[in-house]
Write a protein that holds these residues in place. Structure first.
Motif, PDB file in Angstrom:
ATOM      1  N   VAL A 108     -36.150  13.414   4.484  1.00 33.37           N
ATOM      2  CA  VAL A 108     -36.911  13.652   3.257  1.00 33.37           C
ATOM      3  C   VAL A 108     -37.318  15.119   3.233  1.00 33.37           C
ATOM      4  CG1 VAL A 108     -37.796  11.289   3.137  1.00 33.37           C
ATOM      5  CG2 VAL A 108     -39.088  13.022   4.378  1.00 33.37           C
ATOM      6  N   ALA A 109     -37.779  15.565   2.079  1.00 29.78           N
ATOM      7  CA  ALA A 109     -38.200  16.961   1.964  1.00 29.78           C
ATOM      8  C   ALA A 109     -39.548  17.191   2.643  1.00 29.78           C
ATOM      9  CB  ALA A 109     -38.274  17.356   0.487  1.00 29.78           C
ATOM     10  N   ASP A 110     -40.477  16.237   2.522  1.00 32.56           N
ATOM     11  CA  ASP A 110     -41.821  16.383   3.083  1.00 32.56           C
ATOM     12  C   ASP A 110     -42.320  15.010   3.502  1.00 32.56           C
ATOM     13  OD1 ASP A 110     -44.495  16.832   3.655  1.00 32.56           O
ATOM     14  OD2 ASP A 110     -44.801  18.238   2.002  1.00 32.56           O
ATOM     15  N   ALA A 111     -42.153  14.686   4.781  1.00 34.47           N
ATOM     16  CA  ALA A 111     -42.487  13.348   5.268  1.00 34.47           C
ATOM     17  C   ALA A 111     -43.981  13.065   5.189  1.00 34.47           C
ATOM     18  CB  ALA A 111     -41.999  13.180   6.708  1.00 34.47           C
ATOM     19  N   GLU A 112     -44.814  14.044   5.515  1.00 32.33           N
ATOM     20  CA  GLU A 112     -46.262  13.823   5.492  1.00 32.33           C
ATOM     21  C   GLU A 112     -46.758  13.568   4.073  1.00 32.33           C
ATOM     22  OE1 GLU A 112     -48.122  13.225   7.863  1.00 32.33           O
ATOM     23  OE2 GLU A 112     -46.881  13.838   9.550  1.00 32.33           O
ATOM     24  N   ARG A 113     -46.210  14.283   3.098  1.00 32.65           N
ATOM     25  CA  ARG A 113     -46.633  14.079   1.712  1.00 32.65           C
ATOM     26  C   ARG A 113     -46.282  12.661   1.266  1.00 32.65           C
ATOM     27  NH1 ARG A 113     -44.231  13.893  -2.985  1.00 32.65           N
ATOM     28  NH2 ARG A 113     -42.224  14.524  -2.098  1.00 32.65           N
ATOM     29  N   LEU A 114     -45.079  12.202   1.633  1.00 35.63           N
ATOM     30  CA  LEU A 114     -44.675  10.846   1.273  1.00 35.63           C
ATOM     31  C   LEU A 114     -45.580   9.791   1.925  1.00 35.63           C
ATOM     32  CD1 LEU A 114     -40.769  10.587   1.263  1.00 35.63           C
ATOM     33  CD2 LEU A 114     -42.345  10.172  -0.625  1.00 35.63           C
ATOM     34  N   ALA A 115     -45.938  10.014   3.192  1.00 37.84           N
ATOM     35  CA  ALA A 115     -46.798   9.059   3.892  1.00 37.84           C
ATOM     36  C   ALA A 115     -48.177   9.010   3.240  1.00 37.84           C
ATOM     37  CB  ALA A 115     -46.905   9.432   5.368  1.00 37.84           C
ATOM     38  N   ARG A 116     -48.728  10.171   2.873  1.00 39.75           N
ATOM     39  CA  ARG A 116     -50.042  10.188   2.216  1.00 39.75           C
ATOM     40  C   ARG A 116     -49.969   9.547   0.837  1.00 39.75           C
ATOM     41  NH1 ARG A 116     -50.097  15.343   4.557  1.00 39.75           N
ATOM     42  NH2 ARG A 116     -49.517  16.302   2.577  1.00 39.75           N
ATOM     43  N   GLN A 117     -48.859   9.765   0.143  1.00 39.48           N
ATOM     44  CA  GLN A 117     -48.681   9.151  -1.170  1.00 39.48           C
ATOM     45  C   GLN A 117     -48.605   7.633  -1.040  1.00 39.48           C
ATOM     46  OE1 GLN A 117     -45.356  10.870  -3.273  1.00 39.48           O
ATOM     47  NE2 GLN A 117     -45.576   9.514  -5.048  1.00 39.48           N
TER      48      GLN A 117
END
Length: 341
Positions: A108-117
């Motif tokens: 993914v482009a940004d794993a942490e952003r996806l997890a927070r989302q």
């Protein structure tokens, strides 16, 4: 390959009988990593139990892991037999999967952003949803974990393993959970009567096969959430209309056509509204007096048919706001909180 375990020796005689077991915890992902030419960078926290995802070739990676386990366990059993001065096939015991984690990473482009989302999104079929710090709590990382709320439900997780890798995982913390998952998948799970590397690999292959559809569901959930178009606040409020109509009880003169919704219906509808706005989910539990003919339950199912809510196949009375409406829901919840209502 590193295989950690505890060995308990058993002995028997005229006046002595000692029973025991060995618990083995192999590091299958690290064993796989050591065999790949370009396994990718280690995790954000420096851990090395990951490899770069090879698209749809995860079955090939799984095959390599199982081969490593087969060879490693066979070598361990051979060493035990040699120490006992006997043949490997004469060792007695049974092989059971006591606990297991089956995972799949994808780019993914940004794993942490996806997890927070995902942490902000109510999850379909999740009887229990927990937000934890990410592994070793690197930065502001989070791990989203959920299960169906039943005994021995498999726990599903999603978290950033690396800045460009999102890990999806099925965690089975006890043998009854392992057996329940195998039963759900229609796989027989008797304990293997043989102490061989082949038996261990076969047992773990069955668990991986049973967990694969659950990992597919987690990946689908993440993609649906990430790609869901945002709906307006007006559309969110409009989607609540079937419940709002039940909350607004009109006084009617005697003989007026139509029936009162009644205070119980209005109370249940208000509770459902508050939960859908505040947390994005509502469980219409039959044990709480929500009968199958309840007007509130009918309104919730109408909202599912209209594409506003979702309910899962394993718990059709658990309703969650669909991802495209979640941003508007959170905005309305914030307004309610500021207004003290």
């Amino acid at each position: 390959m590193k295989i950690g375990g505890k060995l308990f020796l058993a002995a028997s005689g005229p006046h002595l009988a000692i029973a025991g077991h060995s618990r083995i915890r192999p590091e299958a992902m690290r064993g796989l990593r050591s065999q790949l030419e370009h396994p990718g960078d280690p995790a954000t926290d420096g851990d090395d139990n990951l490899v770069w995802p090879w698209g749809d070739d995860w079955q090939q990676l799984l095959g390599l892991q199982l081969r490593n386990l087969r060879q490693g366990i066979a070598a361990l059993i051979a060493a035990l037999a040699e120490a006992a001065e006997t043949k490997p096939h004469l060792l007695r015991g049974a092989i059971r999967v006591q606990q297991c984690e089956v995972c799949r990473d994808f780019a993914v482009a940004d794993a942490e952003r996806l997890a927070r989302q995902l942490a902000e999104q109510p999850i379909q079929d999740a009887g229990t949803q927990i937000i934890r710090p990410g592994p070793r709590h690197v930065g502001n990382s989070v791990c989203v974990a959920w299960h169906e709320g039943y005994a021995n439900s498999p726990e599903r997780k999603a978290y950033g393993k690396r800045h460009d890798l999102l890990r999806t995982e099925v965690s089975l913390r006890k043998r009854t959970a392992v057996n329940a998952l195998l039963t759900r998948a229609g796989i027989r799970h008797p304990a293997s009567p043989e102490l061989t590397g082949d038996a261990v690999a076969s047992a773990l292959s069955d668990v991986a096969a049973a967990a694969a559809p659950l990992l597919d569901d987690v990946q689908d959930l993440v993609w649906q959430m990430a790609n869901a178009p945002r709906r307006s606040g007006y559309e969110f409020v409009l989607g609540l209309a079937p419940l709002v109509r039940l909350v607004e009880r009109e006084e009617r003169l005697a003989g007026t056509v139509g029936r009162h919704t009644g205070p119980k219906v209005a109370q249940d509808a208000r509770l459902a509204l508050v939960n859908l706005i505040e947390v994005g989910r509502y469980h219409a539990r039959s044990g709480a007096g929500m009968s199958s003919t309840s007007k509130v339950l009918a309104a919730l199912r109408e909202m599912v048919d209209g594409g506003f809510l979702a309910s899962g196949p394993r718990n059709r009375r658990l309703f969650v706001v669909r991802p495209e409406h979640n941003a508007a829901r959170r905005a309305l919840a914030a307004i309610r909180s500021e207004g003290g209502q």
